[in-house]
Design an enzyme around this catalytic site. Structure first.
Site, mmCIF file in Angstrom:
data_model
loop_
_atom_site.group_PDB
_atom_site.id
_atom_site.type_symbol
_atom_site.label_atom_id
_atom_site.label_comp_id
_atom_site.label_asym_id
_atom_site.label_seq_id
_atom_site.Cartn_x
_atom_site.Cartn_y
_atom_site.Cartn_z
ATOM 1 N N HIS A 1 32.212 40.807 35.314
ATOM 2 C CA HIS A 1 33.495 41.187 35.923
ATOM 3 C C HIS A 1 33.214 41.950 37.201
ATOM 4 C CE1 HIS A 1 37.316 43.019 36.702
ATOM 5 N NE2 HIS A 1 36.800 44.217 36.589
ATOM 6 N N HIS B 1 43.236 42.809 40.828
ATOM 7 C CA HIS B 1 42.156 43.589 40.211
ATOM 8 C C HIS B 1 40.788 42.939 40.400
ATOM 9 C CE1 HIS B 1 40.536 46.207 36.733
ATOM 10 N NE2 HIS B 1 39.544 45.596 37.337
ATOM 11 N N GLU C 1 35.468 47.935 29.650
ATOM 12 C CA GLU C 1 35.961 46.590 29.361
ATOM 13 C C GLU C 1 35.177 45.948 28.210
ATOM 14 O OE1 GLU C 1 38.621 45.897 30.822
ATOM 15 O OE2 GLU C 1 38.594 46.744 32.837
HETATM 16 O O1 2HA Z 1 34.087 48.961 35.241
HETATM 17 O O2 2HA Z 1 35.892 47.358 37.000
HETATM 18 O O3 2HA Z 1 37.860 46.992 35.277
HETATM 19 C C1 2HA Z 1 35.142 49.338 36.037
HETATM 20 C C2 2HA Z 1 36.076 48.222 36.179
HETATM 21 C C3 2HA Z 1 37.203 48.190 35.236
HETATM 22 ZN ZN ZN Z 2 37.501 46.029 37.354
#
Ligand code: 2HA
Ligand code: ZN
Length: 272
Positions: free
Chosen positions: A140, A211, A117
């Site tokens: 994230h 996600h 990412e």
């Molecule tokens: O790094 O979470 O979105 C792995 C993830 C991809």
């Molecule tokens: Zn992810």
């Protein structure tokens, strides 16, 4: 060169917080990634000579606001459960040159590459820097309650945000700018990066349907605190939904009063 990079506070925080996130169940397998823009002093201590590290194409290019910056990154495929015990391979620092759409590897990331990412993170940093010159962190992960809420909660971002705000007072205090919601699409693509960054222009947190969550902030603890608060609101929302609660939560006037008390302006049209 860069002999003390693992002593950086930010590296210690990434090591500590990535493990905490895994303990919370937010980072199964290789889920999750973190990036941090080094301060000028931290960067100077690396004694890196631009142009000397391995140069690798950066999808989407280097935004002007990120040129000349050093960024701490977690590696692609890194297991947050293992990260703190393997910093050399699972974390590293890259440099974004003044010219060219590449990144240079400075230190770490041994036998490895930055997160899949990376392009989304670098663009998010640039977008958030325009809104807040103190911006440094993008985080994230797959925070479980928020994810569950993308399955059974409101599917437009205004209603999603207001539902979270109504749950606990901290919500509207910590994320008065609201939550962006990106409909499901394949991750790691220019499309998801573009959608995320459009929303990041006016917000610090964007949720990817089915996600996970992107949060940003001035520091690792700032971005992590935002994640925790959003997930806590989602947890209380899920608990109250499944318990058949009939209480409406904090009403519009209460949310407005709280925002006013803390000097925050809420997005137009979110409340009556
Ligand atoms: O790094 O979470 O979105 C792995 C993830 C991809
Ligand atoms: Zn992810």
């Amino acid at each position: 060169m860069a002999k003390n990079w693992k002593e950086l506070t930010a590296v210690k925080e990434v090591a500590d917080l990535s493990y905490k996130m895994w303990e919370k169940g937010w980072d199964e397998a290789n889920g999750g990634n973190i990036t941090y823009i080094l301060t000028d002093d931290e960067a100077a201590d690396l004694n890196y000579i631009p142009g000397t590290g391995e140069a690798v194409n950066l999808m989407g290019g280097v935004p002007d606001a990120m040129r000349g910056k050093y960024v701490l990154v977690t590696a692609t495929g890194s297991y947050f459960r293992e990260l703190r015990d393997n910093l050399d391979e699972l974390v590293g620092i890259i440099y974004l040159p003044e010219q060219g759409d590449k990144y240079e590897r400075v230190v770490g990331l041994e036998n490895n590459r930055p997160t899949s990412e990376l392009a989304a993170h670098i663009q998010t940093h640039a977008v958030r820097l325009a809104a807040d010159p103190e911006q440094r962190v993008v985080m994230h992960n797959h925070a479980s309650h928020v994810l569950a809420m993308t399955h059974c909660g409101p599917t437009n971002e205004r209603d999603f945000t207001v539902a979270l705000w109504r749950m606990i007072t901290e919500g509207v205090v910590v994320f008065p700018d609201g939550i962006g919601l990106v409909p499901w699409c394949v991750c790691g693509t220019p499309e998801i990066a573009a959608q995320t960054n459009e929303k990041m222009k006016t917000r610090r947190c964007v949720v990817w349907q089915y996600h996970g969550v992107f949060t940003t902030g001035k520091s690792m603890h700032d971005a992590f605190g935002l994640l925790e608060t959003v997930d806590k609101c989602a947890e209380v929302w899920l608990l109250s939904e499944t318990s058949g609660s009939r209480n409406p939560g904090i009403d519009d006037q209460g949310l407005k009063d709280t925002a006013a008390y803390f000097g925050n302006i809420l997005p137009e049209g979110y409340l009556d």
